[in-house]
Structures are given as structure tokens and as C-alpha cells.
Design a protein around this motif. Structure first.
Motif, PDB file in Angstrom:
ATOM      1  N   THR A  57       0.861  -1.186   0.000  1.00 40.89           N
ATOM      2  CA  THR A  57       0.000   0.000   0.000  1.00 40.89           C
ATOM      3  C   THR A  57       0.896   1.234   0.000  1.00 40.89           C
ATOM      4  O   THR A  57       2.048   1.179   0.468  1.00 40.89           O
ATOM      5  CB  THR A  57      -0.919   0.035   1.231  1.00 40.89           C
ATOM      6  OG1 THR A  57      -0.117   0.146   2.426  1.00 40.89           O
ATOM      7  CG2 THR A  57      -1.784  -1.225   1.303  1.00 40.89           C
ATOM      8  N   PRO A  58       0.401   2.387  -0.482  1.00 35.32           N
ATOM      9  CA  PRO A  58       1.225   3.605  -0.495  1.00 35.32           C
ATOM     10  C   PRO A  58       1.676   4.033   0.898  1.00 35.32           C
ATOM     11  O   PRO A  58       2.720   4.669   1.042  1.00 35.32           O
ATOM     12  CB  PRO A  58       0.296   4.644  -1.127  1.00 35.32           C
ATOM     13  CG  PRO A  58      -0.666   3.847  -1.946  1.00 35.32           C
ATOM     14  CD  PRO A  58      -0.875   2.568  -1.214  1.00 35.32           C
ATOM     15  N   ASP A  64       6.546  -4.790  -9.794  1.00 37.13           N
ATOM     16  CA  ASP A  64       5.265  -5.375  -9.416  1.00 37.13           C
ATOM     17  C   ASP A  64       5.453  -6.338  -8.236  1.00 37.13           C
ATOM     18  O   ASP A  64       6.373  -7.155  -8.228  1.00 37.13           O
ATOM     19  CB  ASP A  64       4.683  -6.117 -10.624  1.00 37.13           C
ATOM     20  CG  ASP A  64       3.291  -6.663 -10.350  1.00 37.13           C
ATOM     21  OD1 ASP A  64       2.657  -6.211  -9.383  1.00 37.13           O
ATOM     22  OD2 ASP A  64       2.840  -7.547 -11.109  1.00 37.13           O
ATOM     23  N   VAL A  65       4.564  -6.249  -7.240  1.00 39.06           N
ATOM     24  CA  VAL A  65       4.675  -7.093  -6.044  1.00 39.06           C
ATOM     25  C   VAL A  65       3.685  -8.246  -6.067  1.00 39.06           C
ATOM     26  O   VAL A  65       3.490  -8.920  -5.048  1.00 39.06           O
ATOM     27  CB  VAL A  65       4.482  -6.255  -4.763  1.00 39.06           C
ATOM     28  CG1 VAL A  65       5.551  -5.183  -4.661  1.00 39.06           C
ATOM     29  CG2 VAL A  65       3.093  -5.634  -4.720  1.00 39.06           C
ATOM     30  N   THR A  66       3.069  -8.502  -7.212  1.00 42.70           N
ATOM     31  CA  THR A  66       2.149  -9.632  -7.328  1.00 42.70           C
ATOM     32  C   THR A  66       2.870 -10.937  -6.987  1.00 42.70           C
ATOM     33  O   THR A  66       3.993 -11.175  -7.427  1.00 42.70           O
ATOM     34  CB  THR A  66       1.587  -9.715  -8.758  1.00 42.70           C
ATOM     35  OG1 THR A  66       0.910  -8.491  -9.062  1.00 42.70           O
ATOM     36  CG2 THR A  66       0.618 -10.876  -8.895  1.00 42.70           C
ATOM     37  N   GLY A  67       2.214 -11.767  -6.192  1.00 43.40           N
ATOM     38  CA  GLY A  67       2.812 -13.020  -5.774  1.00 43.40           C
ATOM     39  C   GLY A  67       3.512 -12.943  -4.443  1.00 43.40           C
ATOM     40  O   GLY A  67       3.986 -13.961  -3.930  1.00 43.40           O
ATOM     41  N   GLU A  68       3.592 -11.745  -3.861  1.00 42.93           N
ATOM     42  CA  GLU A  68       4.246 -11.568  -2.569  1.00 42.93           C
ATOM     43  C   GLU A  68       3.250 -11.128  -1.493  1.00 42.93           C
ATOM     44  O   GLU A  68       3.653 -10.595  -0.460  1.00 42.93           O
ATOM     45  CB  GLU A  68       5.373 -10.535  -2.675  1.00 42.93           C
ATOM     46  CG  GLU A  68       6.550 -10.985  -3.513  1.00 42.93           C
ATOM     47  CD  GLU A  68       7.306 -12.164  -2.896  1.00 42.93           C
ATOM     48  OE1 GLU A  68       7.274 -12.303  -1.652  1.00 42.93           O
ATOM     49  OE2 GLU A  68       7.907 -12.940  -3.655  1.00 42.93           O
ATOM     50  N   LYS A 102      -3.092 -13.292   1.932  1.00 41.72           N
ATOM     51  CA  LYS A 102      -4.234 -12.883   2.759  1.00 41.72           C
ATOM     52  C   LYS A 102      -4.109 -11.429   3.207  1.00 41.72           C
ATOM     53  O   LYS A 102      -4.334 -11.081   4.375  1.00 41.72           O
ATOM     54  CB  LYS A 102      -4.381 -13.799   3.973  1.00 41.72           C
ATOM     55  CG  LYS A 102      -4.762 -15.239   3.617  1.00 41.72           C
ATOM     56  CD  LYS A 102      -5.010 -16.077   4.846  1.00 41.72           C
ATOM     57  CE  LYS A 102      -5.458 -17.495   4.453  1.00 41.72           C
ATOM     58  NZ  LYS A 102      -5.716 -18.348   5.661  1.00 41.72           N
ATOM     59  N   GLY A 103      -3.714 -10.576   2.276  1.00 41.40           N
ATOM     60  CA  GLY A 103      -3.613  -9.150   2.547  1.00 41.40           C
ATOM     61  C   GLY A 103      -2.376  -8.722   3.307  1.00 41.40           C
ATOM     62  O   GLY A 103      -2.249  -7.560   3.699  1.00 41.40           O
ATOM     63  N   VAL A 104      -1.433  -9.658   3.512  1.00 38.25           N
ATOM     64  CA  VAL A 104      -0.211  -9.346   4.266  1.00 38.25           C
ATOM     65  C   VAL A 104       0.989  -9.576   3.356  1.00 38.25           C
ATOM     66  O   VAL A 104       1.045 -10.588   2.649  1.00 38.25           O
ATOM     67  CB  VAL A 104      -0.098 -10.238   5.523  1.00 38.25           C
ATOM     68  CG1 VAL A 104       1.200  -9.941   6.270  1.00 38.25           C
ATOM     69  CG2 VAL A 104      -1.295 -10.017   6.427  1.00 38.25           C
ATOM     70  N   PRO A 105       1.969  -8.651   3.350  1.00 35.80           N
ATOM     71  CA  PRO A 105       3.178  -8.867   2.530  1.00 35.80           C
ATOM     72  C   PRO A 105       3.983 -10.057   3.020  1.00 35.80           C
ATOM     73  O   PRO A 105       4.102 -10.288   4.221  1.00 35.80           O
ATOM     74  CB  PRO A 105       3.951  -7.563   2.673  1.00 35.80           C
ATOM     75  CG  PRO A 105       3.473  -6.971   3.951  1.00 35.80           C
ATOM     76  CD  PRO A 105       2.038  -7.374   4.084  1.00 35.80           C
ATOM     77  N   PHE A 106       4.514 -10.815   2.062  1.00 38.38           N
ATOM     78  CA  PHE A 106       5.247 -12.028   2.406  1.00 38.38           C
ATOM     79  C   PHE A 106       6.733 -11.720   2.569  1.00 38.38           C
ATOM     80  O   PHE A 106       7.273 -11.749   3.656  1.00 38.38           O
ATOM     81  CB  PHE A 106       5.005 -13.093   1.327  1.00 38.38           C
ATOM     82  CG  PHE A 106       5.320 -14.470   1.772  1.00 38.38           C
ATOM     83  CD1 PHE A 106       4.493 -15.139   2.653  1.00 38.38           C
ATOM     84  CD2 PHE A 106       6.451 -15.115   1.322  1.00 38.38           C
ATOM     85  CE1 PHE A 106       4.782 -16.418   3.084  1.00 38.38           C
ATOM     86  CE2 PHE A 106       6.761 -16.396   1.742  1.00 38.38           C
ATOM     87  CZ  PHE A 106       5.925 -17.053   2.624  1.00 38.38           C
TER      88      PHE A 106
END
Length: 360
Positions: free
Chosen positions: A9-10, A18-22, A25-29
Motif C-alpha cells: 500500500t502507499p 510489481d509485487v504480485t505473488g508476494e 491474505k492481505g499481508v506482505p510475504f
């Protein structure tokens, strides 16, 4: 440095990739805790250290890079911030390696070593880091982070001039805001404005021990940019004084003795009406033994708009400092010529005035 994670998020930060795949459930990996790794092969002999960021997918990427085996399930963000292990190896390494020269009876030798008596521990104290430096592999990082106070916050500018992406973490000293996370791909720039109410104190952490700290009262009119010159290996700095009055900066070298510290005056602000566009070259870390004022004066004279004021500026400096200007190796030929012109002005003036004085 804590394990890097992507900003999703900003409010958390920003990323050029792009952070897709990281996100789970709404939490950064992101990456896991840092652990040491030992690589043993004929192409890593010599005890070299490698400080590039790797993770478990780096093994897959090594197979992909070296042998063409595709690894399609690795996210773009992870590919940007972790390496493929190729920087660990030196595949041009040749020659006889004695510890690999004899592979005969390897199992028998291993079994024999297993029957040795157990080692005796003389102390249970934690081990201390070995003194000295180890040889290191070249790294693909060339990172720059600058900051300046703005009306609504504190602007951070990330510039990645290296060949690999990097993940950064910014923390505020009061821990009431942040932390923030940033990812900058190779060859890209990323600006971001941090929230600020009055005073500020931000610490920036990156790969290979990268660290920057920005702290001030919030009304500062002094901007300082530092960057590593990869070609020369020097740390170069530039200061901008927008206060309208002279300032003195103290540059401290934490890796050297106290005599390496230097006080930096800003004669340009005194001579040329300092504004945010006026810049003073601080010099390089290799200049620490040189008189600080001299390296600043030499650059003031080189500016055409400042030459008239430079005469007055030099008059304010001590004659000893002016004399040393001639011997400073950092002065260029045009600067020396300019100083000679300034010095010759009173000589020619006396040549015309003395004949006109009535003699007794």
C-alpha cells in the motif's frame, strides 16, 4: 537489517517493480530471516565473502541462468531483490587445488575421521568475530539515497545505479510512525515523501550494510547529498546552504581517528548570497587531511558570477591559507591563474599610485 518485505500500500512505502505473488491474505510475504550460507566448490576456493542478498529461490535461478532450466514460479519482486548465486563463483578459476586433487578412497578417509575423539571445548563463551578483512566478491550494488525537508514532510530520493535491484527499510527514531519499505530496480529512481511534524530522524537500511540517517529540527535550510563514486572508490559530498547566512559543517569519519574530522565553512554563502541553488563541494573522504576551507575557496573562484566577490572573500581568509592555495594539488590550472590575477590587482594599482605621490 530485518528481512525485506514489499510495500503493498502507499502508506507502507513504494516499489518500482510489481509485487504480485508476494501478498498472502492481505499481508506482505517477503524474505525470511537472514542465515549464513557456505558454498564449497572448485570455483569458490580462497575464502571469499559475498554480501549480495540471496534466498532459497536463488538456487533455482542459478540453474536457470547457468543451465537454462526455467523457474517460472518466482515473483518479479523476488527476482529484483535477490541474486542468482552467479556472483559467488569465479568460473575462470584454474589451477591445481590440493584439497580436491585426490578423490581416491574418499569414503575410507571420511570413516577414519569419524573415529577421532570428540573436540574439547575450552570455553563456553560466544565466539568473537575474527579480526582483519576477508577477500570479497564484487557486488552489483551502486545505491544512492538523498533527502530534503519539504513543506509537508521529508522527501527521500532513491537512485539505483547498480546492476541489481535493492530493498530498503526506513525507520523513524520515535517508532510512532513507519516503518516504510521500498524496492528500487536496477537503473531506476524512486522518490517518496515521509510524514513529518516538526523535527525528524529517519534511518535508511539497505543491502550490504547500506545506511543513511537524516535528522534535523524541521526548519533546516541545509541540504547535504553524499554518494559513492564507484569509479574512484571515493565518497563525494555536496552541500547546499539556503539559509542566507554563513554556516559551518562538521564532517566526521567514523572509520578513522578524531584528527580525520574536518570543519567545513561555506564562504560561497558569504560571497554569493547563498540560496537553495548555490552549492558548495564538500570534497571527498580522501581529502580529509587537507585544509577544509581551501577546497571550498578553489571552487568559489571557478564560478564566473562569484569572481568579484571572491576577491573580498579571499581577503577575509588568512594569508597563510591563501599561500597554501598554491600548493594544493586539488587546485586546477584555471583556478591558479585566477588567484594570480587577483593577487596582481593591488600590484598594478601600486605601480600607478606610487609615482603620483609627492616626494618630500
Amino acid at each position: 537489517m530485518p528481512p525485506p518485505i514489499p510495500a503493498i500500500t502507499p502508506d507502507m512505502g513504494a516499489s518500482t517493480v510489481d509485487v504480485t505473488g508476494e501478498i498472502y491474505k492481505g499481508v506482505p510475504f517477503g524474505l525470511g530471516p537472514r542465515v549464513p550460507m557456505i558454498v564449497v566448490s572448485p570455483w569458490t576456493a580462497g575464502g571469499f565473502v559475498n554480501s549480495q542478498v540471496f534466498d532459497h529461490t536463488s538456487v533455482l535461478r542459478f540453474l536457470e541462468t547457468r543451465f537454462g532450466i526455467a523457474a517460472p514460479n518466482i515473483s518479479d519482486w523476488r527476482r529484483a531483490v535477490t541474486g542468482d548465486l552467479t556472483s559467488v563463483f569465479d568460473f575462470t578459476q584454474r589451477g591445481a587445488l590440493k584439497h580436491f586433487s585426490d578423490g581416491v578412497n574418499g569414503m575410507q578417509r571420511a570413516d577414519k575421521q569419524c573415529k577421532l575423539p570428540p573436540p574439547k571445548y575450552l570455553s563456553e563463551d560466544l565466539p568473537r568475530q575474527e579480526k582483519g578483512n576477508r577477500p570479497a566478491r564484487a557486488l552489483p550494488y551502486d545505491l544512492h539515497v538523498d533527502g530534503q525537508v519539504t513543506a509537508n514532510g521529508f522527501q527521500i530520493d532513491f537512485t539505483n545505479k547498480g546492476a541489481a535491484g535493492a530493498a530498503f527499510r526506513i525507520a523513524a527514531s520515535d517508532a510512532k510512525t513507519g516503518p516504510w519499505f521500498f524496492t528500487v530496480e536496477a537503473g531506476k529512481r524512486l522518490p517518496y515523501t515521509l510524514p513529518r511534524k516538526g523535527a525528524y530522524d529517519f534511518s535508511v537500511l539497505g543491502p550490504n550494510g547500506f545506511f543513511r540517517r537524516f535528522a534535523g529540527g524541521g526548519s533546516d535550510m541545509i541540504e547535504i547529498d553524499f554518494g559513492h563514486d564507484k569509479a574512484s572508490g571515493e565518497l563525494r559530498g555536496e552541500a547546499r546552504n539556503g539559509s542566507g547566512f554563513p554556516v559551518t559543517l562538521m564532517l566526521r569519519n567514523a572509520y578513522a581517528s578524531a584528527d580525520a574530522n574536518r570543519s567545513i565553512s561555506n564562504p560561497e554563502s558569504r560571497c554569493c548570497q547563498a540560496s537553495p541553488s548555490r552549492k558548495t563541494q564538500i570534497g571527498t573522504m580522501s581529502d580529509l587531511r587537507r585544509p577544509a576551507a581551501l577546497c571550498v575557496i578553489s571552487r568559489v573562484i571557478s564560478r564566473p558570477a562569484c569572481r568579484a566577490q571572491a576577491t573580498r572573500c579571499l581577503a577575509e581568509e588568512s594569508r597563510a591559507a591563501l599561500a597554501r592555495c598554491y600548493t594544493e594539488s586539488m587546485l586546477t590550472v584555471p583556478n591558479i591563474i585566477t588567484i594570480m590575477r587577483i593577487a596582481l590587482v593591488p600590484v598594478f594599482a601600486l605601480a600607478f599610485v606610487l609615482p603620483a605621490i609627492p616626494r618630500a
